[in-house]
Motif scaffolding. Structure first.
Motif, short mmCIF file in Angstrom:
data_model
loop_
_atom_site.label_atom_id
_atom_site.label_comp_id
_atom_site.label_asym_id
_atom_site.label_seq_id
_atom_site.Cartn_x
_atom_site.Cartn_y
_atom_site.Cartn_z
N LEU A 216 0.83 -1.19 0.00
CA LEU A 216 0.00 0.00 0.00
C LEU A 216 0.88 1.25 0.00
CD1 LEU A 216 -2.51 -1.19 2.75
CD2 LEU A 216 -2.92 -1.14 0.27
N THR A 217 0.32 2.37 -0.47
CA THR A 217 1.05 3.64 -0.43
C THR A 217 0.97 4.28 0.94
OG1 THR A 217 -0.87 4.96 -1.10
CG2 THR A 217 0.48 4.01 -2.86
N GLY A 218 -0.11 4.00 1.67
CA GLY A 218 -0.33 4.62 2.97
C GLY A 218 -1.25 5.81 2.92
N VAL A 219 -1.45 6.39 1.72
CA VAL A 219 -2.33 7.57 1.60
C VAL A 219 -3.66 7.20 0.94
CG1 VAL A 219 -0.40 9.18 1.59
CG2 VAL A 219 -1.27 8.29 -0.59
N GLU A 220 -3.98 5.92 0.94
CA GLU A 220 -5.26 5.49 0.38
C GLU A 220 -6.42 6.17 1.10
OE1 GLU A 220 -2.38 2.35 -0.81
OE2 GLU A 220 -2.81 3.41 1.07
N LEU A 221 -7.49 6.44 0.37
CA LEU A 221 -8.71 7.00 0.95
C LEU A 221 -9.76 5.91 1.12
CD1 LEU A 221 -8.86 10.39 -1.00
CD2 LEU A 221 -8.06 9.97 1.35
N PRO A 222 -10.77 6.14 1.95
CA PRO A 222 -11.72 5.07 2.29
C PRO A 222 -12.33 4.34 1.09
CG PRO A 222 -12.03 6.90 3.78
CD PRO A 222 -11.02 7.35 2.77
N ASP A 223 -12.76 5.06 0.06
CA ASP A 223 -13.42 4.39 -1.06
C ASP A 223 -12.51 3.38 -1.74
OD1 ASP A 223 -15.70 5.80 -0.59
OD2 ASP A 223 -15.44 7.24 -2.24
#
Length: 388
Positions: A216-223
């Protein structure tokens, strides 16, 4: 004979959550009947909670049960419950820090504590964790103030500053700040993936892993996360393994037995990213990036108790969280978490106990709260009085 039982209630926003506040004396003493009443109040289980007060979202499906305390060190007792939307379950395993921020104002407005201007300190005993929370509540004319100049990310507008200090909050559920005694542990997922995690219990127990270790990038958003069932399943598997390691539940029963505790958080170093509403958070505004889950979905902001645990883990040298922490936060007391809705700031002080081990001395955060409505909620009489 009345068809329904009337129960006093208030709907209050606390931080970035919203809950139904009930007085302990208005509920049945039998815990099984009480939970049936609470489920009826929320309209659970039902994905839309159409027949109750729940908002069909884990952040709005929360209950707070409040009563006068008999303890010499507390003014009120407070029990938090995460009300499941999809199952007939009220999870009392841990606390919610956002809802905790509304307990002090509720206690003042209900006359459970004497209002003292300009600030009333309400000593709250959280029955879930057995810990005391000291809430500093701004007061005027005998009522808790709502208006103020504090803005918190994830909530429109501003409100009165409520400062929460979670006293002696290490080992809130498991009895140990480091439930396994280790700063890091190794786990193996069912697909053979090895992962380094840190298990910490401060205000609520949580398991941490580095976002990059799961691709993961770590800056993923909820959707993005919530639309990926395979990713959700892997994250829940990590949480379930951690629940077993902490002694909270067997890994195969963790989702059903305690879907809210332990928390799970993935972290990454500070960087520029966009929030859910399109704002840019610059790397210099934060000390690390963090994402957490709420009832198997990504939290739209960040849980306060999960944030306390994250900030504490960041200050424990050797955890996976400390390894992504920005340089400035290593020297001071403040830790700023970058989450999907913005920034959440904590003041953390860690001391050493007599044996040289870490002890969480202070965990403070500022929140706002607003009473939205109060009145009566109607529950079918046969649920409240099943024997009659």
């Amino acid at each position: 004979m009345r068809e329904f039982e009337r129960i006093r209630c208030a709907i209050i926003r606390g931080g970035t959550s919203k809950g139904v506040f009930l007085l302990e004396n208005d509920l049945p003493r039998d815990p099984v009947i009480r939970d049936r009443v609470i489920l009826a109040i929320f309209g659970s289980p039902d994905p839309r909670q159409i027949n109750g007060l729940g908002g069909a979202d884990s952040l709005t499906s929360k209950v707070a049960i409040i009563g006068r305390s008999g303890r010499p060190d507390a003014d009120v007792d407070y029990t938090f419950g995460q009300v499941s939307i999809t199952a007939p379950l009220v999870d009392y395993r841990g606390n919610c820090g956002n809802i905790s921020s509304a307990v002090g104002p509720f206690a003042v407005d209900e006359g459970l504590v004497k209002a003292v201007e300009p600030v009333t300190t309400v000593r709250i005993f959280n029955t879930n964790t057995g810990k005391i929370i000291a809430a500093e509540v701004p007061v005027k004319d005998g009522r808790a103030l709502t208006g103020g100049d504090l803005a918190i990310d994830g909530v429109p507008g501003t409100g009165a500053r409520i400062t929460l200090n979670f006293l002696d909050s290490g080992g809130a559920v498991t009895g140990k700040l480091l439930p396994t005694g280790n700063l890091q542990d190794e786990i193996i997922l069912s697909d053979g993936t090895g992962l380094t995690v840190s298990l910490v219990d401060a205000a609520n127990p949580a398991v941490f892993f580095r976002a990059a270790d799961l691709g993961l990038t770590g800056v993923e958003l909820p959707d993005a996360v919530n639309s990926d069932p395979q990713l959700l399943a892997r994250i829940e598997e990590i949480r379930s393994i951690a629940a077993e390691m902490m002694g909270l539940a067997g890994r195969h029963e963790a989702t059903a037995k305690s879907p809210a505790v332990p928390k799970i958080v993935f972290v990454s170093p500070p960087c520029d990213y966009r929030t859910s509403d399109g704002r840019v958070i610059a790397a210099g505004q934060i000390d690390l990036v963090a994402r957490t889950m709420s009832m198997q979905k990504m939290h739209k902001a960040f849980a306060v108790t999960g944030g306390i645990c994250t900030a504490t883990a960041a200050k424990l040298e050797g955890t996976v969280v400390s390894r992504v922490l920005g340089h400035a936060a290593r020297q001071g007391r403040v830790v700023r978490l970058g989450h999907p809705a913005g920034v959440l700031e904590f003041e953390i002080e860690i001391a050493r106990d007599a044996g040289g081990g870490p002890r969480l001395e202070k965990a403070a955060v500022a929140r706002t709260a607003r009473r939205i409505m109060d009145g009566f909620v109607y529950v079918p009489r046969q649920i409240y009085w099943p024997e009659k």
